[in-house]
Design an enzyme around this catalytic site. Structure first.
Site, PDB file in Angstrom:
ATOM      1  CE  LYS A 107       2.150  -1.448   3.075  1.00 42.18           C
ATOM      2  NZ  LYS A 107       3.278  -1.166   3.999  1.00 42.18           N
TER       3      LYS A 107
HETATM    4  C1  LIG Z   1       3.283   0.005   4.787  1.00 36.41           C
HETATM    5  C2  LIG Z   1       4.167  -0.032   5.970  1.00 36.41           C
HETATM    6  C3  LIG Z   1       4.022   0.885   7.048  1.00 36.41           C
HETATM    7  C4  LIG Z   1       3.027   2.019   7.005  1.00 36.41           C
HETATM    8  O1  LIG Z   1       1.689   1.572   7.109  1.00 36.41           O
HETATM    9  P1  LIG Z   1       0.486   2.545   6.702  1.00 36.41           P
HETATM   10  O2  LIG Z   1      -0.734   1.705   6.777  1.00 36.41           O
HETATM   11  O3  LIG Z   1       0.765   3.001   5.306  1.00 36.41           O
HETATM   12  O4  LIG Z   1       0.493   3.678   7.663  1.00 36.41           O
HETATM   13  C5  LIG Z   1       4.832   0.736   8.158  1.00 36.41           C
HETATM   14  N1  LIG Z   1       5.774  -0.226   8.219  1.00 36.41           N
HETATM   15  C6  LIG Z   1       5.960  -1.119   7.220  1.00 36.41           C
HETATM   16  C7  LIG Z   1       7.022  -2.141   7.348  1.00 36.41           C
HETATM   17  C8  LIG Z   1       5.159  -1.058   6.067  1.00 36.41           C
HETATM   18  O5  LIG Z   1       5.368  -1.936   5.081  1.00 36.41           O
END
Ligand SMILES: *Cc1c(COP(=O)(O)O)cnc(C)c1O
Length: 434
Positions: A107
């Site tokens: 993210k």
């Molecule tokens: C947010 C997150 C996900 C999921 O990603 P999406 O874009 O919401 O499908 C998977 N793994 C981790 C570690 C995350 O922080």
């Protein structure tokens, strides 16, 4: 380029409007009017390009009409100040390590890009201040808070459920200070999310201050995630020659990450097909099986960033494929795993390949191990560093997991948060006083 809402009730938005608004007024998600294919010559030589160069080409296709080239170049380079290596784990499976950024999860890419783009629009349009509200169960809050830290003209309010995030996660957004305020809500993650939603709908509050969200519904957060799919392909081509069909597996929760990959495929990126790996929150898996989308309340798992019962970006996937279940199912297959299976995969991959997965990446690795067909090669997105889930992972492998220096640095800081009631009125009065 203009953006339309997946609900088709709101007027079109410019990029600036889509980024500042986040969600369209009709509660739909914004989609760009066109997805530009990149020329074959780009793919022929992609393995000779750097991550930044590749990302600039992709960013230009998305945002080139709306942002001057030198500004966009600076935003991209500033966002990608860390590497995203593709690492071989087993004979036919590679890991795209997305955890080398400031908060050790993927993210960081979207959050850092969005912060810089929003900062640019604020300066350009002479806005005084934009306030970002973000509800988090852990990872989103840390990525957004760190991505937006120190960006002029932006104030960030992180709402998190008291006592329900790990200490490491909490430290990542409560120790920063500056333009970041952490609100410790006496309730659950759903309460936090409800507070944010109510704030966006409250007319008086919106007259008082400009509010936006930094959730993956925001185009500035989800589109930049396409960058690393192209870079993964480039590295794979460099390492192997790139002859076999390539499969990409994405551990999915709110489906922002995989949607960015699907956009890449639409732009001509030679990824044959995708696998969406779910934990027990398998709404998308069930949709693939039955053609019927049935949201359910989420259930808690050890891959908690994927505990989503009604993935927002499903609306984008549906829109991208013109609502056709058949078209979706021909590009994407699904998988779903219990906590026991996730733990078994972490343990087994550690013992057999000496590669330490986090619980989310474990879903990805397992779905590839079980889903690759003859002749195919695959990569999965390792979405977070295993140390972010230290207790869970140590319990599984029965060995200590070292905490990287970057994460340790957060632990030194002092927690600062403001206690907040879960009733909207208290939250509103707090914001009205800002
Ligand atoms: C947010 C997150 C996900 C999921 O990603 P999406 O874009 O919401 O499908 C998977 N793994 C981790 C570690 C995350 O922080």
């Amino acid at each position: 380029m203009n953006y339309y809402s997946t609900n088709h009730q709101s007027p079109d938005a410019t990029l600036a409007e889509a980024v500042v608004k986040g969600l369209a007024p009709d509660r739909g998600l914004y989609m760009p009017y066109s997805i530009k294919a990149l020329p074959p010559s780009f793919y022929d030589t992609i393995d000779t390009l750097s991550f930044q160069d590749i990302a600039c080409r992709v960013a230009d296709a998305f945002f080139g009409e709306d942002i001057p080239a030198d500004t966009l170049h600076d935003i991209v380079c500033d966002t990608l100040n860390f590497d995203v290596p593709l690492v071989q784990v087993s004979e036919r499976i590679y890991s795209l390590e997305l955890f080398h950024g400031p908060t050790l999860a993927f993210k960081d890419v979207g959050a850092r890009f969005m912060a810089r783009l929003l900062g640019y629009f604020i300066r350009k349009e002479g806005k005084k201040q934009v306030n970002v509200l973000v509800a988090t169960s852990g990872d989103t809050g840390s990525a957004v808070a760190n991505g937006f830290l120190g960006v002029e003209g932006i104030r960030v309010y992180v709402l998190y459920p008291k006592g329900k995030v790990s200490e490491i996660q909490e430290k990542q957004f409560t120790t920063l200070g500056q333009n970041i305020t952490a609100l410790e809500v006496d309730g659950t993650f759903d309460n936090c999310q409800a507070l944010v939603k109510s704030a966006f709908m409250d007319k008086e509050l919106n007259r008082h201050m400009e509010l936006t969200s930094a959730n993956s519904i925001n185009v500035a957060r989800f589109l930049p995630q396409a960058f690393y799919y192209f870079y993964a392909y480039a590295q794979w081509k460099r390492q192997t020659g790139g002859k076999t069909p390539l499969v990409c597996c994405v551990p999915s929760g709110n489906f922002g990450n995989i949607t960015a990959g699907l956009f890449g495929k639409r732009m001509g990126l030679p990824i044959g097909r995708f696998i969406a790996a779910n934990n027990r929150n398998d709404i998308f898996y069930q949709y693939l099986r039955t053609g019927i989308y049935t949201p359910r309340p989420s259930i808690a798992t050890i891959a908690n960033a994927m505990d989503v019962g009604d993935p927002s970006n499903f609306a984008r996937v549906l829109d991208l494929y013109g609502g056709s279940h058949e078209a979706i199912a021909s590009d994407i297959s699904g998988a779903t795993y219990t906590d026991e299976q996730i733990a078994e995969t972490v343990r087994h991959t550690w013992e057999k390949h000496h590669y330490l997965l986090d619980p989310h990446g474990a879903c990805g690795f397992r779905a590839l191990s079980e889903g690759l067909r003859d002749g195919e090669t695959g990569f999965f997105l390792e979405t977070a560093h295993p140390a972010k889930f230290k207790d869970t992972v140590e319990h599984i492998i029965q060995e200590p997991v070292a905490i990287p220096a970057k994460l340790q640095a957060f632990m030194q800081g002092e927690k600062q948060s403001i206690p907040m009631d879960k009733e909207f009125e208290a939250f509103k009065q707090f914001l009205m006083k800002q």
